[in-house]
Write an enzyme that holds these catalytic residues in place. Structure first.
Site, PDB file in Angstrom:
ATOM      1  N   GLU A  71       0.822  -1.216   0.000  1.00  0.00           N
ATOM      2  CA  GLU A  71       0.000   0.000   0.000  1.00  0.00           C
ATOM      3  C   GLU A  71       0.850   1.257   0.000  1.00  0.00           C
ATOM      4  OE1 GLU A  71      -2.797   0.700   3.267  1.00  0.00           O
ATOM      5  OE2 GLU A  71      -3.446   2.540   2.295  1.00  0.00           O
ATOM      6  N   ASP A  91      -0.338  -5.044   3.165  1.00  0.00           N
ATOM      7  CA  ASP A  91      -0.856  -3.857   3.846  1.00  0.00           C
ATOM      8  C   ASP A  91      -0.147  -3.820   5.198  1.00  0.00           C
ATOM      9  OD1 ASP A  91      -2.169  -1.817   5.058  1.00  0.00           O
ATOM     10  OD2 ASP A  91      -4.172  -2.456   4.435  1.00  0.00           O
ATOM     11  N   ILE A  93      -0.206  -1.712   7.781  1.00  0.00           N
ATOM     12  CA  ILE A  93      -1.171  -1.540   8.880  1.00  0.00           C
ATOM     13  C   ILE A  93      -2.550  -1.391   8.259  1.00  0.00           C
ATOM     14  CG2 ILE A  93      -1.956  -0.167  10.848  1.00  0.00           C
ATOM     15  CD1 ILE A  93       0.806   0.888  11.288  1.00  0.00           C
ATOM     16  N   ASP A  94      -3.392  -2.381   8.496  1.00  0.00           N
ATOM     17  CA  ASP A  94      -4.782  -2.229   8.072  1.00  0.00           C
ATOM     18  C   ASP A  94      -5.541  -1.716   9.296  1.00  0.00           C
ATOM     19  OD1 ASP A  94      -6.916  -2.497   6.146  1.00  0.00           O
ATOM     20  OD2 ASP A  94      -7.696  -4.024   7.499  1.00  0.00           O
ATOM     21  N   THR A  96      -5.321   2.028   9.886  1.00  0.00           N
ATOM     22  CA  THR A  96      -4.434   3.125  10.300  1.00  0.00           C
ATOM     23  C   THR A  96      -5.166   4.138  11.179  1.00  0.00           C
ATOM     24  OG1 THR A  96      -3.010   2.865   8.383  1.00  0.00           O
ATOM     25  CG2 THR A  96      -2.980   5.022   9.436  1.00  0.00           C
ATOM     26  N   ASP A 221      -6.155  -4.892   1.054  1.00  0.00           N
ATOM     27  CA  ASP A 221      -7.091  -5.023   2.172  1.00  0.00           C
ATOM     28  C   ASP A 221      -7.724  -6.409   2.210  1.00  0.00           C
ATOM     29  OD1 ASP A 221      -7.013  -2.296   3.136  1.00  0.00           O
ATOM     30  OD2 ASP A 221      -8.153  -1.736   1.358  1.00  0.00           O
TER      31      ASP A 221
HETATM   32  P1  2AM Z   1      -6.255   1.224   5.833  1.00  0.00           P
HETATM   33  O1  2AM Z   1      -6.399   1.448   7.299  1.00  0.00           O
HETATM   34  O2  2AM Z   1      -5.122   0.320   5.475  1.00  0.00           O
HETATM   35  O3  2AM Z   1      -6.208   2.481   5.023  1.00  0.00           O
HETATM   36  C1  2AM Z   1     -11.689   1.262   6.875  1.00  0.00           C
HETATM   37  O4  2AM Z   1     -12.816   1.563   6.131  1.00  0.00           O
HETATM   38  C2  2AM Z   1     -10.989   0.048   6.303  1.00  0.00           C
HETATM   39  O5  2AM Z   1     -10.997   0.103   4.874  1.00  0.00           O
HETATM   40  C3  2AM Z   1      -9.548  -0.067   6.627  1.00  0.00           C
HETATM   41  O6  2AM Z   1      -9.268  -1.420   6.511  1.00  0.00           O
HETATM   42  C4  2AM Z   1      -8.874   0.756   5.561  1.00  0.00           C
HETATM   43  O7  2AM Z   1      -7.512   0.389   5.339  1.00  0.00           O
HETATM   44  C5  2AM Z   1      -9.695   0.359   4.355  1.00  0.00           C
HETATM   45  N1  2AM Z   1      -9.742   1.348   3.292  1.00  0.00           N
HETATM   46  C6  2AM Z   1      -8.694   1.867   2.666  1.00  0.00           C
HETATM   47  N2  2AM Z   1      -9.046   2.737   1.727  1.00  0.00           N
HETATM   48  C7  2AM Z   1     -10.380   2.777   1.729  1.00  0.00           C
HETATM   49  C8  2AM Z   1     -11.348   3.494   0.957  1.00  0.00           C
HETATM   50  N3  2AM Z   1     -10.977   4.351   0.006  1.00  0.00           N
HETATM   51  N4  2AM Z   1     -12.647   3.284   1.207  1.00  0.00           N
HETATM   52  C9  2AM Z   1     -13.011   2.422   2.176  1.00  0.00           C
HETATM   53  N5  2AM Z   1     -12.153   1.744   2.921  1.00  0.00           N
HETATM   54  C10 2AM Z   1     -10.847   1.898   2.718  1.00  0.00           C
HETATM   55 CA    CA Z   2      -5.944  -1.482   4.478  1.00  0.00          CA
HETATM   56 CA    CA Z   3      -2.882   0.290   5.368  1.00  0.00          CA
HETATM   57 CA    CA Z   4      -4.419   3.490   4.059  1.00  0.00          CA
END
Ligand code: 2AM
Ligand code: CA
Ligand code: CA
Ligand code: CA
Length: 275
Positions: A71, A91, A93-94, A96, A221
């Site tokens: 990512e 990913d 940190i899923d 964040t 994700d």
């Molecule tokens: P992330 O923390 O790695 O960015 C929250 O809605 C979850 O969806 C998290 O797992 C987040 O990952 C991921 N996510 C990332 N981009 C997104 C987006 N554009 N729309 C919805 N969810 C997203």
């Molecule tokens: Ca993610």
């Molecule tokens: Ca992430």
């Molecule tokens: Ca992200």
């Protein structure tokens, strides 16, 4: 690829996730350097970047010929190139936003695909010490214990999971709300959001909830977590009821095909640009 090789790769993914997990544990209660990406609700910290660098360095060291999609190494708004070649999908940190707030649903996700098919996946929540993993044909595990998805076939008796997403454009948010409304008036027993798409999928693999749908997510994700759900005898589909499409930025997962199909039938589609 032989089973021995797949085991080796799974071990490496687990090791990488555990090492990145240490960085997350040591940083979660400290002050963080936070930057925004595509909007004020799309965050990244120095720990996201450090975890990805650690994982990528370890993989490149042992498998310099493999492709890597991560990512935080992907240029914003650029297309992802998932080819037939052996590819690691990371990913760091899923969740964040959860990490920034100290909310304990964060996970390191590492998947590995060949011919665009996920062969193994690791999803590790280092805060709650939950290590989910699976390899093709080998079942799914949580901390060494076999896990199984739920057997629920009645949407009106189901617990669902979904997210609001980081994209808050009013016209998009309206569709997200429409979907929540549909299931709440169905009525299902409830809808939960952990803030980590991968951990949502793992809760389906574990049988703690019956169905999950997500829009707006990216390949990193749901690559690792999708094989964990499938190996737990759950079902992973595209929202069109067809096979899951890793680049379509949307997924439906459930314990049973019946719930998965009913979720698909009740969804208003949200079209995000493909990965
Ligand atoms: P992330 O923390 O790695 O960015 C929250 O809605 C979850 O969806 C998290 O797992 C987040 O990952 C991921 N996510 C990332 N981009 C997104 C987006 N554009 N729309 C919805 N969810 C997203
Ligand atoms: Ca993610
Ligand atoms: Ca992430
Ligand atoms: Ca992200």
């Amino acid at each position: 690829m032989s089973q021995e090789n797949l085991d080796e790769l799974l071990n490496l993914a687990v090791q990488c996730a555990k090492e990145a997990g240490k960085l997350i544990v040591s940083a979660i209660n400290k002050e963080k350097k936070i930057q925004t990406k595509t909007s004020s609700t799309d965050l990244v910290t120095e720990t996201d970047k450090a975890c990805e660098e650690l994982i990528v360095t370890k993989i490149k060291d042992l498998y310099p010929d493999h492709d890597i999609i991560g990512e935080e190494s992907t240029v914003l708004n650029s297309k992802v190139h998932l080819t037939s070649r052996p590819t690691w999908i990371i990913d760091p940190i899923d969740g964040t936003t959860n990490f920034v707030h100290g909310f304990p649903y964060v996970a390191v996700c590492i998947g590995f695909s060949i011919k665009q098919k996920v062969k193994l996946g690791v999803v590790y929540n280092p805060i709650l010490n939950r290590l989910y993993y699976a390899k093709e044909g080998g079942g799914a595990f949580l901390n060494s214990q076999r896990i199984e998805a739920s057997q629920c076939t009645d949407l009106t008796k189901s617990l669902l999971i979904s997210e609001w997403g980081s994209n808050r454009k009013p016209e998009r948010l309206k569709k997200v709300q429409e979907n929540f409304n549909n299931f709440l008036t169905c009525p299902c027993h409830g809808i939960r959001s952990t803030g980590s798409a991968a951990l949502n999928m793992c809760l389906i693999a574990e049988g703690r909830a019956d169905g999950n749908y997500e829009f707006g997510i990216h390949v990193w994700d749901y690559a690792a977590s999708s094989i964990i759900v499938e190996e737990a005898n759950g079902v992973v589909l595209d929202v069109t009821s067809g096979s899951v499409d890793l680049l379509a930025r949307r997924v439906v997962a459930a314990g049973t095909k019946k719930i998965a199909l009913e979720i698909c039938a009740n969804l208003v589609e949200i079209q995000d640009e493909r990965d």
